[in-house]
Design a protein around this motif. Sequence first.
Motif, PDB file in Angstrom:
ATOM      1  N   ARG A 194       0.881  -1.198  -0.111  1.00 36.33           N
ATOM      2  CA  ARG A 194       0.157   0.006  -0.104  1.00 36.33           C
ATOM      3  C   ARG A 194       0.881   1.314   0.002  1.00 36.33           C
ATOM      4  NH1 ARG A 194      -2.746   2.075   5.176  1.00 36.33           N
ATOM      5  NH2 ARG A 194      -2.387   3.913   4.057  1.00 36.33           N
ATOM      6  N   VAL A 195       0.219   2.533  -0.173  1.00 36.69           N
ATOM      7  CA  VAL A 195       0.832   3.720  -0.040  1.00 36.69           C
ATOM      8  C   VAL A 195       0.156   4.406   0.857  1.00 36.69           C
ATOM      9  CG1 VAL A 195       1.656   3.703  -2.448  1.00 36.69           C
ATOM     10  CG2 VAL A 195      -0.446   4.692  -1.961  1.00 36.69           C
ATOM     11  N   GLY A 196       0.743   5.680   1.587  1.00 34.30           N
ATOM     12  CA  GLY A 196       0.010   6.559   2.311  1.00 34.30           C
ATOM     13  C   GLY A 196       0.506   6.326   3.687  1.00 34.30           C
ATOM     14  N   GLU A 197      -0.244   7.239   4.527  1.00 33.90           N
ATOM     15  CA  GLU A 197      -0.035   7.102   5.922  1.00 33.90           C
ATOM     16  C   GLU A 197      -1.502   6.215   6.816  1.00 33.90           C
ATOM     17  OE1 GLU A 197       0.030  10.444   9.424  1.00 33.90           O
ATOM     18  OE2 GLU A 197       1.911  10.233   8.270  1.00 33.90           O
ATOM     19  N   ASP A 198      -0.830   5.521   7.668  1.00 33.75           N
ATOM     20  CA  ASP A 198      -2.240   4.794   8.374  1.00 33.75           C
ATOM     21  C   ASP A 198      -2.513   5.561   9.438  1.00 33.75           C
ATOM     22  OD1 ASP A 198      -0.369   4.163  10.354  1.00 33.75           O
ATOM     23  OD2 ASP A 198      -0.191   2.050   9.910  1.00 33.75           O
ATOM     24  N   GLY A 199      -3.314   4.844  10.388  1.00 33.72           N
ATOM     25  CA  GLY A 199      -4.056   5.550  11.387  1.00 33.72           C
ATOM     26  C   GLY A 199      -3.016   5.650  12.652  1.00 33.72           C
ATOM     27  N   ASN A 200      -1.667   5.050  12.414  1.00 27.31           N
ATOM     28  CA  ASN A 200      -1.006   5.078  13.456  1.00 27.31           C
ATOM     29  C   ASN A 200       0.235   6.020  13.089  1.00 27.31           C
ATOM     30  OD1 ASN A 200      -2.185   3.249  15.417  1.00 27.31           O
ATOM     31  ND2 ASN A 200      -1.366   1.562  14.023  1.00 27.31           N
ATOM     32  N   GLY A 201       0.090   6.823  12.197  1.00 29.10           N
ATOM     33  CA  GLY A 201       1.124   7.777  11.446  1.00 29.10           C
ATOM     34  C   GLY A 201       2.320   7.022  10.767  1.00 29.10           C
ATOM     35  N   VAL A 202       2.157   5.568  10.456  1.00 30.15           N
ATOM     36  CA  VAL A 202       3.124   4.963   9.790  1.00 30.15           C
ATOM     37  C   VAL A 202       2.916   5.375   8.305  1.00 30.15           C
ATOM     38  CG1 VAL A 202       3.952   2.781   9.341  1.00 30.15           C
ATOM     39  CG2 VAL A 202       3.189   3.118  11.477  1.00 30.15           C
ATOM     40  N   ALA A 203       4.076   5.573   7.833  1.00 31.40           N
ATOM     41  CA  ALA A 203       3.970   5.963   6.177  1.00 31.40           C
ATOM     42  C   ALA A 203       4.413   4.792   5.457  1.00 31.40           C
ATOM     43  CB  ALA A 203       4.997   7.068   5.824  1.00 31.40           C
ATOM     44  N   HIS A 204       3.818   4.585   4.230  1.00 32.21           N
ATOM     45  CA  HIS A 204       4.085   3.683   3.428  1.00 32.21           C
ATOM     46  C   HIS A 204       4.281   3.842   1.875  1.00 32.21           C
ATOM     47  CE1 HIS A 204       1.641   1.919   6.577  1.00 32.21           C
ATOM     48  NE2 HIS A 204       2.156   0.808   6.351  1.00 32.21           N
ATOM     49  N   SER A 205       5.380   3.495   1.293  1.00 32.71           N
ATOM     50  CA  SER A 205       5.735   4.090  -0.001  1.00 32.71           C
ATOM     51  C   SER A 205       5.341   3.035  -1.183  1.00 32.71           C
ATOM     52  CB  SER A 205       7.251   4.175  -0.260  1.00 32.71           C
ATOM     53  OG  SER A 205       8.064   3.100   0.225  1.00 32.71           O
ATOM     54  N   GLY A 206       4.720   2.071  -0.878  1.00 29.73           N
ATOM     55  CA  GLY A 206       4.217   1.070  -2.044  1.00 29.73           C
ATOM     56  C   GLY A 206       5.365   0.208  -2.377  1.00 29.73           C
ATOM     57  N   ASP A 207       6.226   0.648  -3.463  1.00 33.47           N
ATOM     58  CA  ASP A 207       7.364  -0.029  -3.914  1.00 33.47           C
ATOM     59  C   ASP A 207       6.825  -1.519  -4.650  1.00 33.47           C
ATOM     60  OD1 ASP A 207       9.582   1.790  -3.547  1.00 33.47           O
ATOM     61  OD2 ASP A 207       8.712   1.355  -1.445  1.00 33.47           O
ATOM     62  N   SER A 208       5.728  -1.414  -5.235  1.00 33.67           N
ATOM     63  CA  SER A 208       5.129  -2.787  -5.583  1.00 33.67           C
ATOM     64  C   SER A 208       5.750  -3.285  -6.786  1.00 33.67           C
ATOM     65  CB  SER A 208       3.545  -2.563  -5.852  1.00 33.67           C
ATOM     66  OG  SER A 208       2.816  -2.200  -4.744  1.00 33.67           O
ATOM     67  N   VAL A 209       6.059  -4.577  -7.179  1.00 35.98           N
ATOM     68  CA  VAL A 209       6.707  -4.930  -8.327  1.00 35.98           C
ATOM     69  C   VAL A 209       6.245  -6.425  -8.605  1.00 35.98           C
ATOM     70  CG1 VAL A 209       8.620  -5.954  -6.866  1.00 35.98           C
ATOM     71  CG2 VAL A 209       9.270  -5.097  -8.999  1.00 35.98           C
ATOM     72  N   ILE A 210       6.531  -6.648 -10.035  1.00 36.34           N
ATOM     73  CA  ILE A 210       6.370  -7.887 -10.613  1.00 36.34           C
ATOM     74  C   ILE A 210       7.550  -8.255 -10.963  1.00 36.34           C
ATOM     75  CG2 ILE A 210       5.112  -9.374 -12.289  1.00 36.34           C
ATOM     76  CD1 ILE A 210       2.868  -7.057 -12.055  1.00 36.34           C
ATOM     77  N   LEU A 211       7.786  -9.570 -10.595  1.00 40.83           N
ATOM     78  CA  LEU A 211       9.546  -9.916 -10.895  1.00 40.83           C
ATOM     79  C   LEU A 211       9.615 -11.333 -11.868  1.00 40.83           C
ATOM     80  CD1 LEU A 211      11.085  -9.495  -7.319  1.00 40.83           C
ATOM     81  CD2 LEU A 211      11.293  -7.955  -9.361  1.00 40.83           C
ATOM     82  N   ASN A 212      10.383 -11.598 -12.621  1.00 40.32           N
ATOM     83  CA  ASN A 212      10.606 -12.869 -13.247  1.00 40.32           C
ATOM     84  C   ASN A 212      11.510 -13.962 -12.250  1.00 40.32           C
ATOM     85  OD1 ASN A 212      13.254 -12.202 -13.637  1.00 40.32           O
ATOM     86  ND2 ASN A 212      12.927 -11.614 -15.927  1.00 40.32           N
ATOM     87  N   GLU A 216      14.367 -10.188 -11.899  1.00 41.09           N
ATOM     88  CA  GLU A 216      14.111  -8.855 -12.714  1.00 41.09           C
ATOM     89  C   GLU A 216      12.871  -8.354 -12.897  1.00 41.09           C
ATOM     90  OE1 GLU A 216      17.932 -10.546 -15.974  1.00 41.09           O
ATOM     91  OE2 GLU A 216      15.695 -10.855 -16.239  1.00 41.09           O
ATOM     92  N   PRO A 217      12.832  -7.022 -12.982  1.00 40.80           N
ATOM     93  CA  PRO A 217      11.295  -6.440 -12.942  1.00 40.80           C
ATOM     94  C   PRO A 217      10.741  -6.650 -14.198  1.00 40.80           C
ATOM     95  CG  PRO A 217      13.184  -4.790 -12.728  1.00 40.80           C
ATOM     96  CD  PRO A 217      13.816  -6.075 -12.422  1.00 40.80           C
ATOM     97  N   ILE A 218       9.523  -7.233 -14.192  1.00 39.46           N
ATOM     98  CA  ILE A 218       8.608  -7.062 -15.312  1.00 39.46           C
ATOM     99  C   ILE A 218       7.808  -5.781 -15.357  1.00 39.46           C
ATOM    100  CG2 ILE A 218       6.821  -8.324 -16.452  1.00 39.46           C
ATOM    101  CD1 ILE A 218       7.629 -10.774 -14.986  1.00 39.46           C
ATOM    102  N   ALA A 219       7.180  -5.476 -14.081  1.00 38.07           N
ATOM    103  CA  ALA A 219       6.652  -4.004 -13.945  1.00 38.07           C
ATOM    104  C   ALA A 219       6.693  -3.570 -12.585  1.00 38.07           C
ATOM    105  CB  ALA A 219       5.196  -4.359 -14.442  1.00 38.07           C
ATOM    106  N   GLU A 220       7.063  -2.301 -12.247  1.00 38.96           N
ATOM    107  CA  GLU A 220       7.255  -1.643 -11.315  1.00 38.96           C
ATOM    108  C   GLU A 220       5.981  -0.448 -11.083  1.00 38.96           C
ATOM    109  OE1 GLU A 220      11.459  -1.486  -9.777  1.00 38.96           O
ATOM    110  OE2 GLU A 220      11.675  -1.289 -11.857  1.00 38.96           O
ATOM    111  N   ALA A 221       5.624  -0.309  -9.828  1.00 38.63           N
ATOM    112  CA  ALA A 221       4.775   0.687  -9.471  1.00 38.63           C
ATOM    113  C   ALA A 221       5.525   1.913  -9.198  1.00 38.63           C
ATOM    114  CB  ALA A 221       3.751   0.437  -8.388  1.00 38.63           C
ATOM    115  N   THR A 222       5.389   3.243  -9.336  1.00 39.34           N
ATOM    116  CA  THR A 222       5.696   4.470  -8.921  1.00 39.34           C
ATOM    117  C   THR A 222       5.645   4.668  -7.358  1.00 39.34           C
ATOM    118  OG1 THR A 222       5.179   5.502 -11.005  1.00 39.34           O
ATOM    119  CG2 THR A 222       5.872   6.814  -9.306  1.00 39.34           C
TER     120      THR A 222
END
Length: 258
Positions: A194-212, A216-222
């Motif tokens: 996930r991205v965004g800040e949760d109810g405890n003030g914890v930040a999340h940057s995502g960094d989601s990815v699909i790897l072979n 090696e990355p096949i697709a990466e989220a911003t």
Amino acid sequence: MNDLKVSLVQTALHWEDAKANRAHFDSLLASVEDVDIIFLPEMFSTGFSMKPEELAEPMGGPTVSWMMAQAAAKSAVIAGSVIILEEGNYFNRLIWAEPNGIVKSYDKRHRFTYAGEDEHYTAGADRPTWELKGWKVRPQVCYDLRFPVWSRNDNDYDLIFYVANWPERRNYPWKTLLRARAIENMACVVGLNRVGEDGNGVAHSGDSVILNALGEPIAEATPHQEEVITAVLSKEELQSTRERFRFLNDRDQFDIKV
């Protein structure tokens, strides 16, 4: 050979508000078409909350019912974890809802003790493998990523996926371990965070990815952005990689005790 088309929904979540989150995903999924699996984050209906007493739903509750309806509407598997109450126990349960109405599940094995997850949720004990279009798929949830034995490929899966609420301050291990799991297991890997800040003030940057299977990355989220990424996984490429690099043949043999 059958390819597998997958979409990852990297998004912020409404804190402890299942109805708002379901409406949010209605909007996000509106443009997702012609895919085989749609992945949603860990505890996608609530955020990573330690209040299961207030938030848990039964398997027949509104969120699992929503997943089943979305799966039927999209003709795709919908996979994401939900807080579930069953027989007096609370589970961080990965739901795998198929278009045909079949629902499968995996209960998170490794509870995040650093946040007190072990004090509220019961650990799972099963390591299921599910089949889709000739692919063997292994489900995992967030903290499971840190435990390579639990993710071990005994030549019994092709794709392993992790849905997560992994904090930004530890995103280096997230990115590193996803690649390690792909390389050591000679398998495709999906990591959705996930991205965004949760109810405890914890930040999340995502960094989601699909790897072979080579990591090696096949697709990466911003990072930090809400977006849906989609990629096609090639079974032919996976088998070719495994035939060229027969690393799984040299694996150690052992049993996992739970």
